[in-house]
Design a protein around this motif. Structure first.
Motif, PDB file in Angstrom:
ATOM      1  N   UNK A 186       0.816  -1.216   0.000  1.00 42.39           N
ATOM      2  CA  UNK A 186       0.000   0.000   0.000  1.00 42.39           C
ATOM      3  C   UNK A 186       0.853   1.272   0.000  1.00 42.39           C
ATOM      4  N   UNK A 187       1.962   1.260   0.725  1.00 37.98           N
ATOM      5  CA  UNK A 187       2.646   2.522   0.993  1.00 37.98           C
ATOM      6  C   UNK A 187       4.034   2.635   0.364  1.00 37.98           C
ATOM      7  N   UNK A 188       4.517   1.651  -0.352  1.00 38.75           N
ATOM      8  CA  UNK A 188       5.836   1.779  -0.952  1.00 38.75           C
ATOM      9  C   UNK A 188       5.860   3.004  -1.854  1.00 38.75           C
ATOM     10  N   UNK A 189       6.908   3.821  -1.737  1.00 43.82           N
ATOM     11  CA  UNK A 189       6.931   5.057  -2.522  1.00 43.82           C
ATOM     12  C   UNK A 189       7.076   4.838  -4.022  1.00 43.82           C
ATOM     13  N   UNK A 190       7.590   3.664  -4.425  1.00 43.25           N
ATOM     14  CA  UNK A 190       7.784   3.434  -5.835  1.00 43.25           C
ATOM     15  C   UNK A 190       6.548   2.833  -6.515  1.00 43.25           C
ATOM     16  N   UNK A 193       0.034   1.234  -4.074  1.00 38.14           N
ATOM     17  CA  UNK A 193      -1.199   1.643  -4.757  1.00 38.14           C
ATOM     18  C   UNK A 193      -1.911   2.795  -4.063  1.00 38.14           C
ATOM     19  N   UNK A 194      -1.379   3.231  -2.934  1.00 41.15           N
ATOM     20  CA  UNK A 194      -1.965   4.456  -2.347  1.00 41.15           C
ATOM     21  C   UNK A 194      -1.650   5.692  -3.197  1.00 41.15           C
ATOM     22  N   UNK A 195      -0.708   5.550  -4.127  1.00 42.05           N
ATOM     23  CA  UNK A 195      -0.344   6.657  -5.000  1.00 42.05           C
ATOM     24  C   UNK A 195      -1.142   6.639  -6.305  1.00 42.05           C
ATOM     25  N   UNK A 196      -2.027   5.692  -6.494  1.00 41.38           N
ATOM     26  CA  UNK A 196      -2.831   5.612  -7.711  1.00 41.38           C
ATOM     27  C   UNK A 196      -3.919   6.701  -7.686  1.00 41.38           C
ATOM     28  N   UNK A 197      -4.317   7.139  -8.879  1.00 49.37           N
ATOM     29  CA  UNK A 197      -5.365   8.176  -8.935  1.00 49.37           C
ATOM     30  C   UNK A 197      -6.665   7.696  -8.281  1.00 49.37           C
TER      31      UNK A 197
END
Length: 274
Positions: A186-190, A193-197
């Motif tokens: 969920x939180x890996x910076x690379x 998927x928390x970084x998905x639109x």
């Protein structure tokens, strides 16, 4: 040549009186007794020759042997399985009735209620058992198609619905625990998927051997999607993830249902699964 027989003894002559005339012969008293027809008188002097007595005895013994042989033959014949003789009634048979064993393991015992209620198959209606070549079995919806891609660390297997956009995704994990793997995903910076639109987290739950997170995001090709990500320790100790996803417009139950069935039936090859 036959042996010479001894000369027959000369017949005894009546005694001779001194005058040289033969003494008169007086027959025995029984010689003048009346006889019944068919009965021969005994010979003179009441003497029975040994040869005639021996013949009668032999005839009697032979008759007894024939009777015994005939009796034995009749018993043997009536005793045969297919014997139908009526010359003599067979001896009454004695039957012994034994009580059936009371052990519950007897073949005559009725089945227990537990065995009668056990379903013939544990596969839910509308599902089938998939023996996946990657190395496990699980129940998947009928009609869903399989495909496989090579991930960064392990093969990733997909089962896709051809009608409504739902999907199951299965892959092996390399982290130490299901909770650690889910937090990193969920939180890996690379690649987290928390970084998905459009990402928005939903319910988060966990146990001793599993962790689960539900969320939604906006896919650039498929539109708004809902996901349930379940990570767990399998029966052989290996960690796996099974993710179920589908259009956000579907009910949550339609997306969660295939995931619950897959997790409950998942079994690595050669593992002992309950």
């Amino acid at each position: 040549m036959s042996a010479a027989l001894p000369p027959a003894p000369a017949p005894a002559l009546p005694p001779v009186q001194a005058s040289g005339e033969p003494r008169s012969y007086a027959p025995p008293p029984w010689s003048a007794a009346p006889t019944s027809p068919g009965h021969a008188l005994p010979p003179s002097g009441g003497y029975v020759p040994p040869r005639r007595r021996t013949g009668r005895t032999a005839a009697a013994v032979l008759a007894l042997v024939l009777v015994a042989a005939a009796t034995g033959l009749g018993v043997w014949y009536l005793g045969r399985d297919h014997g139908t003789g009526t010359a003599a009634d067979p001896a009454p048979s004695v039957s012994v009735k034994s009580s059936p064993p009371e052990s519950p393991e007897s073949p005559e015992s009725p089945a227990s209620p537990a065995s009668e209620t056990t379903p013939a198959s544990s596969v839910p209606s509308g599902y089938r058992v998939a023996h996946d070549p990657v190395g496990y079995t699980l129940d998947v919806p009928r009609g869903w198609t399989r495909r496989q891609q090579q991930g960064e660390k392990a093969p990733v297997v997909y089962y896709d619905s051809p009608s409504d956009g739902r999907q199951l995704q299965i892959f092996e994990l390399s982290e130490a625990t299901p909770a650690e793997s889910l937090d990193l995903a969920e939180n890996d910076p690379g690649y987290g998927y928390s970084h998905q639109p459009g990402y928005r987290a939903g319910d988060r739950t966990s146990g001793d051997t599993w962790a689960e997170l539900s969320y939604r995001y906006d896919d650039k090709d498929k539109g708004a999607r809902q996901v349930v990500d379940h990570r767990f320790r399998a029966a052989d100790g290996t960690l796996y993830a099974i993710r179920s996803s589908g259009p956000e417009s579907l009910s949550a139950g339609l997306v969660r249902g295939p995931l619950t069935t897959a997790v409950d039936s998942f079994c690595p090859t050669d593992a002992q699964c309950s």
